[in-house]
Design a protein around this motif. Sequence first.
Motif, PDB file in Angstrom:
ATOM      1  N   ALA A  66       0.851  -1.191   0.000  1.00 45.88           N
ATOM      2  CA  ALA A  66       0.000   0.000   0.000  1.00 45.88           C
ATOM      3  C   ALA A  66       0.886   1.238   0.000  1.00 45.88           C
ATOM      4  N   MET A  67       0.484   2.208  -0.760  1.00 45.59           N
ATOM      5  CA  MET A  67       1.235   3.461  -0.826  1.00 45.59           C
ATOM      6  C   MET A  67       0.888   4.309   0.392  1.00 45.59           C
ATOM      7  N   HIS A  68       1.856   5.113   0.820  1.00 44.03           N
ATOM      8  CA  HIS A  68       1.655   5.988   1.969  1.00 44.03           C
ATOM      9  C   HIS A  68       1.846   7.436   1.555  1.00 44.03           C
ATOM     10  N   PRO A  69       1.005   8.323   2.093  1.00 44.31           N
ATOM     11  CA  PRO A  69       1.175   9.741   1.755  1.00 44.31           C
ATOM     12  C   PRO A  69       2.412  10.304   2.465  1.00 44.31           C
ATOM     13  N   LEU A  70       3.064  11.225   1.796  1.00 40.71           N
ATOM     14  CA  LEU A  70       4.240  11.875   2.359  1.00 40.71           C
ATOM     15  C   LEU A  70       4.176  13.365   2.043  1.00 40.71           C
ATOM     16  N   ARG A  71       4.394  14.152   3.066  1.00 38.01           N
ATOM     17  CA  ARG A  71       4.546  15.602   2.914  1.00 38.01           C
ATOM     18  C   ARG A  71       5.915  15.929   3.474  1.00 38.01           C
ATOM     19  N   ILE A  72       6.760  16.494   2.635  1.00 34.36           N
ATOM     20  CA  ILE A  72       8.147  16.744   3.017  1.00 34.36           C
ATOM     21  C   ILE A  72       8.617  18.018   2.326  1.00 34.36           C
ATOM     22  N   THR A  73       9.452  18.778   3.011  1.00 32.32           N
ATOM     23  CA  THR A  73      10.019  19.988   2.415  1.00 32.32           C
ATOM     24  C   THR A  73      11.473  19.694   2.066  1.00 32.32           C
ATOM     25  N   ARG A  96      10.685   2.668   0.340  1.00 28.41           N
ATOM     26  CA  ARG A  96      11.565   3.531  -0.457  1.00 28.41           C
ATOM     27  C   ARG A  96      12.442   4.407   0.433  1.00 28.41           C
ATOM     28  N   SER A  97      13.714   4.447   0.126  1.00 25.61           N
ATOM     29  CA  SER A  97      14.640   5.270   0.912  1.00 25.61           C
ATOM     30  C   SER A  97      14.472   6.743   0.555  1.00 25.61           C
ATOM     31  N   LEU A  98      14.908   7.592   1.480  1.00 27.84           N
ATOM     32  CA  LEU A  98      14.897   9.025   1.214  1.00 27.84           C
ATOM     33  C   LEU A  98      15.780   9.346   0.015  1.00 27.84           C
ATOM     34  N   LEU A  99      16.898   8.657  -0.106  1.00 27.74           N
ATOM     35  CA  LEU A  99      17.798   8.864  -1.245  1.00 27.74           C
ATOM     36  C   LEU A  99      17.083   8.565  -2.559  1.00 27.74           C
ATOM     37  N   ASP A 100      16.434   7.410  -2.653  1.00 30.56           N
ATOM     38  CA  ASP A 100      15.753   7.050  -3.893  1.00 30.56           C
ATOM     39  C   ASP A 100      14.598   7.998  -4.190  1.00 30.56           C
ATOM     40  N   PHE A 101      13.887   8.427  -3.160  1.00 33.74           N
ATOM     41  CA  PHE A 101      12.803   9.383  -3.362  1.00 33.74           C
ATOM     42  C   PHE A 101      13.351  10.691  -3.944  1.00 33.74           C
ATOM     43  N   SER A 127      17.619   5.624   5.387  1.00 38.46           N
ATOM     44  CA  SER A 127      16.460   6.231   6.012  1.00 38.46           C
ATOM     45  C   SER A 127      15.252   6.128   5.089  1.00 38.46           C
ATOM     46  N   LEU A 128      14.160   5.581   5.602  1.00 40.03           N
ATOM     47  CA  LEU A 128      12.955   5.468   4.790  1.00 40.03           C
ATOM     48  C   LEU A 128      12.312   6.838   4.629  1.00 40.03           C
ATOM     49  N   ALA A 129      11.899   7.143   3.419  1.00 37.43           N
ATOM     50  CA  ALA A 129      11.293   8.444   3.136  1.00 37.43           C
ATOM     51  C   ALA A 129      10.063   8.678   4.009  1.00 37.43           C
ATOM     52  N   VAL A 130       9.250   7.642   4.237  1.00 32.95           N
ATOM     53  CA  VAL A 130       8.022   7.826   5.023  1.00 32.95           C
ATOM     54  C   VAL A 130       8.312   8.246   6.454  1.00 32.95           C
TER      55      VAL A 130
END
Length: 170
Positions: A3-10, A24-29, A65-68
């Motif tokens: 399942a996909m998860h919403p992400l709000r990030i600056t 998904r890692s923060l790097l890959d995102f 680090s996971l992006a979520v």
Amino acid sequence: MHAMHPLRITVNGQEHRADIDPRRSLLDFARDSLNLTGPKKGCDHGQCGACTMIVNGRRINSCLSLAVSHEGDEVTTIEGLAEGSDLSALQRAFVEHDAFQCGFCTPGQICSATALLDELKEGLPSVVSSPDKLAEMDEEIRERMSGNLCRCGAYNNIVAAISSVAGDKS
């Protein structure tokens, strides 16, 4: 399929919203979704520092680090350090001191060094710091940058570049 998860990030001052795979890692995102190619995937095991980003003022290995896990966080990559075409003091120092050869590690080195300067300003200790006086600056820089590897061996010039900026700010 997960399942996909919403992400709000600056990231670099710009807010992003996405539905992402929780694995998904923060790097890959950053690289694949935001087209920020400064942070590099070197070892993908958190050992080389090529992926270093600054998250909420602290440097991290973004490959681990996971992006979520960064919902609502402020992230800075190498692309966010310059003001338009005006390089940051560290970016200029890396050029002036010839602190790179192939350049692959440079984005992570500069992000890590940016956070290092903030740590010094905050008075955060390192392994070589002593309560009575700060260790010799070069030794302090080498210790604090030990998580960032340079296969070309430009360490002396990297330390000189960081030291030149640290001297301006201390």
